[in-house]
Design an enzyme around this catalytic site. Structure first.
Site, PDB file in Angstrom:
ATOM      1  N   ASP A  72       0.847  -1.198   0.000  1.00 40.91           N
ATOM      2  CA  ASP A  72       0.000   0.000   0.000  1.00 40.91           C
ATOM      3  C   ASP A  72       0.887   1.254   0.000  1.00 40.91           C
ATOM      4  O   ASP A  72       0.716   2.169  -0.814  1.00 40.91           O
ATOM      5  CB  ASP A  72      -0.905  -0.042   1.249  1.00 40.91           C
ATOM      6  CG  ASP A  72      -1.961   1.048   1.242  1.00 40.91           C
ATOM      7  OD1 ASP A  72      -2.258   1.599   0.164  1.00 40.91           O
ATOM      8  OD2 ASP A  72      -2.499   1.351   2.324  1.00 40.91           O
TER       9      ASP A  72
ATOM     10  N   ASP B 291       1.837   4.015  -3.438  1.00 42.04           N
ATOM     11  CA  ASP B 291       1.562   5.467  -3.452  1.00 42.04           C
ATOM     12  C   ASP B 291       2.848   6.226  -3.764  1.00 42.04           C
ATOM     13  O   ASP B 291       2.850   7.191  -4.533  1.00 42.04           O
ATOM     14  CB  ASP B 291       1.021   5.946  -2.098  1.00 42.04           C
ATOM     15  CG  ASP B 291      -0.498   6.052  -2.082  1.00 42.04           C
ATOM     16  OD1 ASP B 291      -1.153   5.190  -2.704  1.00 42.04           O
ATOM     17  OD2 ASP B 291      -1.027   6.993  -1.452  1.00 42.04           O
TER      18      ASP B 291
HETATM   19  C1  IPM Z   1      -5.529   1.328  -1.642  1.00 42.95           C
HETATM   20  C2  IPM Z   1      -6.206   2.189  -0.624  1.00 42.95           C
HETATM   21  C3  IPM Z   1      -6.992   1.324   0.321  1.00 42.95           C
HETATM   22  C4  IPM Z   1      -6.050   0.330   0.974  1.00 42.95           C
HETATM   23  C5  IPM Z   1      -7.795   2.125   1.357  1.00 42.95           C
HETATM   24  C6  IPM Z   1      -8.776   3.074   0.701  1.00 42.95           C
HETATM   25  C7  IPM Z   1      -8.471   1.274   2.358  1.00 42.95           C
HETATM   26  O1  IPM Z   1      -5.267   2.959   0.040  1.00 42.95           O
HETATM   27  O2  IPM Z   1      -6.228   0.584  -2.350  1.00 42.95           O
HETATM   28  O3  IPM Z   1      -4.303   1.416  -1.758  1.00 42.95           O
HETATM   29  O4  IPM Z   1      -5.414   0.666   1.986  1.00 42.95           O
HETATM   30  O5  IPM Z   1      -5.947  -0.771   0.497  1.00 42.95           O
HETATM   31 MG    MG Z   2      -3.373   2.938  -0.778  1.00 42.45          MG
END
Ligand code: IPM
Ligand code: MG
Length: 366
Positions: free
Chosen positions: A252, A256
């Site tokens: 995660d 990002d």
């Molecule tokens: C992602 C998002 C989700 C996650 C959230 C919205 C719960 O950040 O898909 O990366 O943490 O998986």
């Molecule tokens: Mg995420």
């Protein structure tokens, strides 16, 4: 007779309701071109579902998702629902997470590709990404610290504490490892497996199991990398990576970060797949409440997510390439949403970007 694909459409919250229709325009344009038929069924999830029914994942939505060939998802969450207690009622932990679990979508594939037209939007120096960049993250999606129990607040020695539990079983690590090695076999033959084996017991098991599974793929070069180092190496020299295998939390965070190599969080698609259902197709970004309702969100992550749906749920790689090429063509013409624009670019709205890309698909050569 050509098959009709049943698509459960779950726009969710915030910009979800603006971007998902743009992805559908792309699917329809490909459908018209290649003779694929889609039957769309829309349902509520997340905050919108809480407001309407009291539940983040209403049974009706879940049943529709399970009965579909694929789920096309936007985003969930927003400040209005942030303080709901317990967490199991919230849009993310009560909506999206149980949906991923119910679909057994344990493997989240997140490609990070830099389009030539966007190298200047990348946060890296030109020389770090010259010659392109093509990384595939394989993120474990239904285990680890986001799902482990107990997950709660307690009083310990008179003090209020919060507890999250990270749990991974051998079988969970095995299946996601196979996915990563198989993907690498179709690419450049390299897997970096991310962990914190220097401090975490789950990471030590992760490393052991990935190593064991890796022995069955002798042609794949396996490297173990600590998560903190991986975060740094992505900025220092991202071209060393082919497939990056990570658990739920590290995957995660690192995706990002990696999205900024591609210019914007609004550029990254994903496919959440398993062995039993056609999968859940979701852009990696969230509901962006700060820009919702203004028709300025970047729909490209969602449109590229539609391309992944074509590839994985409809077994239509041609359609997938068609969508990707249309995105590239529109970017090459200098059209941008605000998040990826620099001076001289033509800034377009979310809706206009969707129209332009659908039109480019319609105009494309077969
Ligand atoms: C992602 C998002 C989700 C996650 C959230 C919205 C719960 O950040 O898909 O990366 O943490 O998986
Ligand atoms: Mg995420």
């Amino acid at each position: 007779m050509s098959k009709t694909y049943k698509i459960a459409v779950l726009p969710g919250d915030g910009i979800g309701v603006e971007i998902v229709p743009q992805g559908i325009k792309a699917l329809d344009a490909v459908g018209a071109k290649l003779g694929l038929h889609f039957e769309y069924n829309e349902a509520l999830i997340g905050g919108a579902a809480i407001d309407a029914t009291g539940k983040a994942l209403p049974d009706e939505t879940l049943q529709m998702a399970l009965a579909s060939d694929a789920v096309f998802f936007g985003a969930v969450g927003g400040p209005k629902w942030d303080s709901l207690q317990p967490a199991s009622r919230r849009p993310e932990t009560g909506g999206l997470f149980p949906l991923r679990k119910a679909l057994k979508a344990y493997a989240n594939l997140r490609p990070v590709v830099v389009f030539d037209a966007l190298t200047s939007a990348s946060c890296l120096k030109q020389e770090a990404i010259d010659g392109g960049l093509d990384i595939l993250f394989v993120r474990e999606l239904t285990g680890g610290i986001y799902f482990g129990q107990p997950k709660e607040r307690r009083e310990i020695n008179g003090e209020h504490v919060a507890i999250d539990t990270c749990v991974y079983s051998v079988s969970e690590i095995e299946r996601i490892s196979h996915m990563a090695f198989k993907q690498a076999a179709r690419r450049r033959g390299r897997v970096h497996s991310v962990d914190k084996a220097n401090v975490m017991e789950t990471s030590r098991l992760w490393r052991e199991v990935v190593t064991e599974v890796g022995k069955r793929y002798p042609d794949i070069e396996l490297t173990h990398i600590l998560a903190d180092n991986c975060g740094m190496q992505l900025l220092r020299n991202p071209r060393q990576f082919d497939v990056i295998l990570a658990d739920n939390l590290f995957g995660d965070l690192l995706t990002d970060e990696a999205s900024m190599l591609a210019g914007s969080l609004g550029m990254l698609p994903s496919a959440s797949i398993g062995d039993e259902h056609g999968g859940l197709y979701e852009p990696i970004h969230g509901s962006a409440p700060d820009i919702a309702g203004r028709d300025i969100a970047n729909p490209i992550a969602t449109i590229l997510t539609a391309a992944m749906l074509l590839r994985y749920a409809c077994d239509c790689p041609d359609g997938s390439v068609m969508v990707r090429n249309a995105v590239e063509a529109v970017l090459n013409e200098g059209c941008r949403t605000g998040d990826i624009a620099s001076s001289g670019d033509k800034v377009v709205s979310c809706n206009e970007m969707g129209d332009l890309i659908a039109q480019a698909i319609t105009n494309s050569e077969l």
